[in-house]
Write a protein that holds these residues in place. Structure first.
Motif, PDB file in Angstrom:
ATOM      1  N   VAL A  41      82.518   3.159  46.874  1.00 48.80           N
ATOM      2  CA  VAL A  41      83.240   2.237  47.583  1.00 48.80           C
ATOM      3  C   VAL A  41      83.208   2.765  48.342  1.00 48.80           C
ATOM      4  O   VAL A  41      83.843   1.163  49.660  1.00 48.80           O
ATOM      5  N   TYR A  42      83.409   3.714  49.083  1.00 49.20           N
ATOM      6  CA  TYR A  42      83.965   4.032  51.070  1.00 49.20           C
ATOM      7  C   TYR A  42      82.740   4.119  51.013  1.00 49.20           C
ATOM      8  O   TYR A  42      82.070   4.618  50.690  1.00 49.20           O
ATOM      9  N   GLY A  43      82.814   3.739  52.459  1.00 50.44           N
ATOM     10  CA  GLY A  43      81.789   3.896  53.872  1.00 50.44           C
ATOM     11  C   GLY A  43      82.917   4.731  55.408  1.00 50.44           C
ATOM     12  O   GLY A  43      83.814   4.665  54.766  1.00 50.44           O
ATOM     13  N   ALA A  44      81.822   5.096  56.117  1.00 54.40           N
ATOM     14  CA  ALA A  44      82.546   5.982  57.125  1.00 54.40           C
ATOM     15  C   ALA A  44      82.835   4.512  58.185  1.00 54.40           C
ATOM     16  O   ALA A  44      81.545   4.827  58.935  1.00 54.40           O
ATOM     17  N   SER A  45      83.183   4.724  58.961  1.00 54.59           N
ATOM     18  CA  SER A  45      83.333   3.487  59.528  1.00 54.59           C
ATOM     19  C   SER A  45      82.965   4.128  60.994  1.00 54.59           C
ATOM     20  O   SER A  45      82.508   3.560  62.356  1.00 54.59           O
ATOM     21  N   SER A  46      83.299   5.913  61.121  1.00 55.30           N
ATOM     22  CA  SER A  46      83.170   6.860  61.797  1.00 55.30           C
ATOM     23  C   SER A  46      82.360   7.923  61.807  1.00 55.30           C
ATOM     24  O   SER A  46      83.614   7.811  60.964  1.00 55.30           O
ATOM     25  N   PHE A  47      81.982   9.226  62.305  1.00 50.95           N
ATOM     26  CA  PHE A  47      81.710  10.387  61.973  1.00 50.95           C
ATOM     27  C   PHE A  47      81.074  10.929  62.956  1.00 50.95           C
ATOM     28  O   PHE A  47      80.390  10.388  63.751  1.00 50.95           O
ATOM     29  N   ASP A  48      81.863  12.146  63.198  1.00 51.86           N
ATOM     30  CA  ASP A  48      81.230  12.662  64.520  1.00 51.86           C
ATOM     31  C   ASP A  48      80.168  13.970  64.321  1.00 51.86           C
ATOM     32  O   ASP A  48      80.405  14.280  62.927  1.00 51.86           O
ATOM     33  N   SER A  68      75.322  20.200  71.742  1.00 50.59           N
ATOM     34  CA  SER A  68      75.502  18.576  71.435  1.00 50.59           C
ATOM     35  C   SER A  68      75.902  18.252  70.419  1.00 50.59           C
ATOM     36  O   SER A  68      75.970  18.301  69.007  1.00 50.59           O
ATOM     37  N   GLY A  69      75.715  16.355  70.187  1.00 51.11           N
ATOM     38  CA  GLY A  69      76.268  15.682  69.191  1.00 51.11           C
ATOM     39  C   GLY A  69      76.998  14.463  69.498  1.00 51.11           C
ATOM     40  O   GLY A  69      75.635  13.823  70.976  1.00 51.11           O
ATOM     41  N   GLY A  70      77.331  13.265  69.112  1.00 50.54           N
ATOM     42  CA  GLY A  70      77.429  11.930  69.181  1.00 50.54           C
ATOM     43  C   GLY A  70      78.267  11.817  67.628  1.00 50.54           C
ATOM     44  O   GLY A  70      78.833  12.631  67.052  1.00 50.54           O
ATOM     45  N   SER A  71      77.771  10.235  67.347  1.00 48.10           N
ATOM     46  CA  SER A  71      78.570   9.404  66.621  1.00 48.10           C
ATOM     47  C   SER A  71      78.152   8.419  65.696  1.00 48.10           C
ATOM     48  O   SER A  71      76.734   8.521  66.524  1.00 48.10           O
ATOM     49  N   SER A  72      78.395   8.388  65.057  1.00 49.02           N
ATOM     50  CA  SER A  72      77.940   6.928  63.663  1.00 49.02           C
ATOM     51  C   SER A  72      78.435   6.634  62.897  1.00 49.02           C
ATOM     52  O   SER A  72      79.417   7.219  62.544  1.00 49.02           O
ATOM     53  N   TYR A  73      77.947   6.207  61.858  1.00 47.61           N
ATOM     54  CA  TYR A  73      78.737   4.986  60.708  1.00 47.61           C
ATOM     55  C   TYR A  73      77.699   4.699  59.734  1.00 47.61           C
ATOM     56  O   TYR A  73      76.557   5.147  59.880  1.00 47.61           O
ATOM     57  N   THR A 132      69.473   9.878  64.557  1.00 49.15           N
ATOM     58  CA  THR A 132      68.082  10.582  65.449  1.00 49.15           C
ATOM     59  C   THR A 132      68.872  10.887  67.147  1.00 49.15           C
ATOM     60  O   THR A 132      69.758  10.582  66.992  1.00 49.15           O
ATOM     61  N   ALA A 133      68.805  11.796  67.253  1.00 43.20           N
ATOM     62  CA  ALA A 133      68.972  12.274  69.054  1.00 43.20           C
ATOM     63  C   ALA A 133      67.439  13.220  69.565  1.00 43.20           C
ATOM     64  O   ALA A 133      66.690  13.161  69.302  1.00 43.20           O
ATOM     65  N   VAL A 134      67.097  11.943  71.126  1.00 48.29           N
ATOM     66  CA  VAL A 134      66.040  12.303  71.268  1.00 48.29           C
ATOM     67  C   VAL A 134      66.158  12.771  72.754  1.00 48.29           C
ATOM     68  O   VAL A 134      67.696  12.663  73.334  1.00 48.29           O
ATOM     69  N   SER A 135      65.559  12.818  73.425  1.00 47.30           N
ATOM     70  CA  SER A 135      64.805  13.640  75.308  1.00 47.30           C
ATOM     71  C   SER A 135      66.371  15.142  74.892  1.00 47.30           C
ATOM     72  O   SER A 135      67.026  14.353  76.146  1.00 47.30           O
ATOM     73  N   LEU A 136      66.414  15.562  74.427  1.00 48.84           N
ATOM     74  CA  LEU A 136      67.230  17.122  74.394  1.00 48.84           C
ATOM     75  C   LEU A 136      66.746  18.006  75.447  1.00 48.84           C
ATOM     76  O   LEU A 136      65.602  18.119  74.662  1.00 48.84           O
ATOM     77  N   VAL A 156      68.314  24.867  64.512  1.00 49.93           N
ATOM     78  CA  VAL A 156      69.213  24.066  64.682  1.00 49.93           C
ATOM     79  C   VAL A 156      70.265  23.761  63.381  1.00 49.93           C
ATOM     80  O   VAL A 156      69.866  23.523  62.438  1.00 49.93           O
ATOM     81  N   LYS A 157      70.936  23.558  63.834  1.00 47.44           N
ATOM     82  CA  LYS A 157      72.225  23.526  62.765  1.00 47.44           C
ATOM     83  C   LYS A 157      73.283  22.295  62.951  1.00 47.44           C
ATOM     84  O   LYS A 157      73.798  21.784  64.279  1.00 47.44           O
ATOM     85  N   MET A 158      73.500  21.591  61.827  1.00 43.45           N
ATOM     86  CA  MET A 158      74.491  20.458  62.056  1.00 43.45           C
ATOM     87  C   MET A 158      75.678  20.558  61.267  1.00 43.45           C
ATOM     88  O   MET A 158      75.288  20.357  59.942  1.00 43.45           O
ATOM     89  N   THR A 159      77.236  20.075  61.932  1.00 42.10           N
ATOM     90  CA  THR A 159      77.791  19.267  61.528  1.00 42.10           C
ATOM     91  C   THR A 159      77.974  18.388  61.004  1.00 42.10           C
ATOM     92  O   THR A 159      77.513  17.610  62.158  1.00 42.10           O
ATOM     93  N   VAL A 160      79.039  18.095  60.056  1.00 37.97           N
ATOM     94  CA  VAL A 160      80.109  16.505  60.372  1.00 37.97           C
ATOM     95  C   VAL A 160      81.291  16.705  60.335  1.00 37.97           C
ATOM     96  O   VAL A 160      81.497  17.005  59.192  1.00 37.97           O
ATOM     97  N   SER A 161      81.563  16.001  61.301  1.00 38.38           N
ATOM     98  CA  SER A 161      83.346  16.279  61.568  1.00 38.38           C
ATOM     99  C   SER A 161      84.096  14.546  61.703  1.00 38.38           C
ATOM    100  O   SER A 161      83.176  13.752  61.717  1.00 38.38           O
TER     101      SER A 161
END
Length: 221
Positions: A42-49, A65-70, A80-84, A93-98
């Protein structure tokens, strides 16, 4: 579920990181790929970091590093994150979502209809590797921005490369070509290519009319 005579809203579940992987594409050049799943129907994420922390074999952080998506309800998507650029040799590598912004929205099934056409991967074009294809917008909507993720696999199913691009002002019923290049003649043995085209349906400004005005689509609760 019923409580006090009315239907209860389902609990919102956390986004799941199905897997994440980094790829060393050059001496100090890295790409990153993750597979993200939204278990909520039912719920989507309009944005997340999201945050990325690359460390060496001794646990010393080399890059943060980091970024945002939906992500839409029930969707599984590539991130994807490229050319780091990393000084040193990454071992983990450790990935976190917030900062997830949840929205309850109407179904999307009949809204987006993107079709991939004429795809081709060339491992050595003037010293570069290149993927090119065409994307057709079979939707009834014009979109301001469409994001495209490309993930390359070898014969054993291992990820060997990743790329990303976007298409701007993508009109209904039209086809647009796109390409992604890697600054190496990698000699990659590419057996399969996964292409995901997505657009942020949570943003009303992403739906455009022929004359450039915003077209109100999304109903928020």
């Amino acid at each position: 579920l019923l409580a006090c005579g009315k239907t209860c809203e389902p609990a919102i579940l956390h986004l799941e990181i199905k897997y994440s992987q980094y790829l060393q594409m050059g001496t100090s050049d890295y790409d990153f790929v993750a597979r993200i799943y939204n278990p909520n129907t039912v719920y989507g994420a309009s944005s997340f970091d999201y945050g990325l922390s690359f460390t060496d074999k001794n646990g010393v952080e080399l890059l943060k590093s980091g970024g945002s998506s939906y992500i839409l309800p029930g969707q599984t998507k590539y991130l994807t994150a490229v050319s780091l650029k990393i000084s040193g040799e990454a071992a983990n590598v450790k990935m976190t979502v917030s900062s997830v912004q949840w929205s309850k929205v109407q179904p999307f099934d009949s809204v987006v209809n993107f079709m991939i056409r004429r795809q081709n991967f060339s491992p050595n074009v003037g010293g570069n590797s290149r993927f090119e294809a065409a994307l057709f917008n079979g939707s009834n909507f014009d979109f301001d921005k469409v994001d495209v993720a490309i993930v390359l696999f070898d014969e054993t199913g291992n990820i060997t490369g990743a790329g990303q691009t976007d298409i701007r002002t993508f009109l209904s019923g039209t086809e647009r070509g796109f390409q992604v290049q890697w600054p190496y003649s990698t000699g990659l043995k590419v057996a399969n290519v996964a292409i995901e085209a997505a657009t942020n349906l949570f943003e009303n400004s992403n739906f455009i009319k022929n004359y450039g005005a915003q077209e109100k689509f999304q109903k928020f609760y």
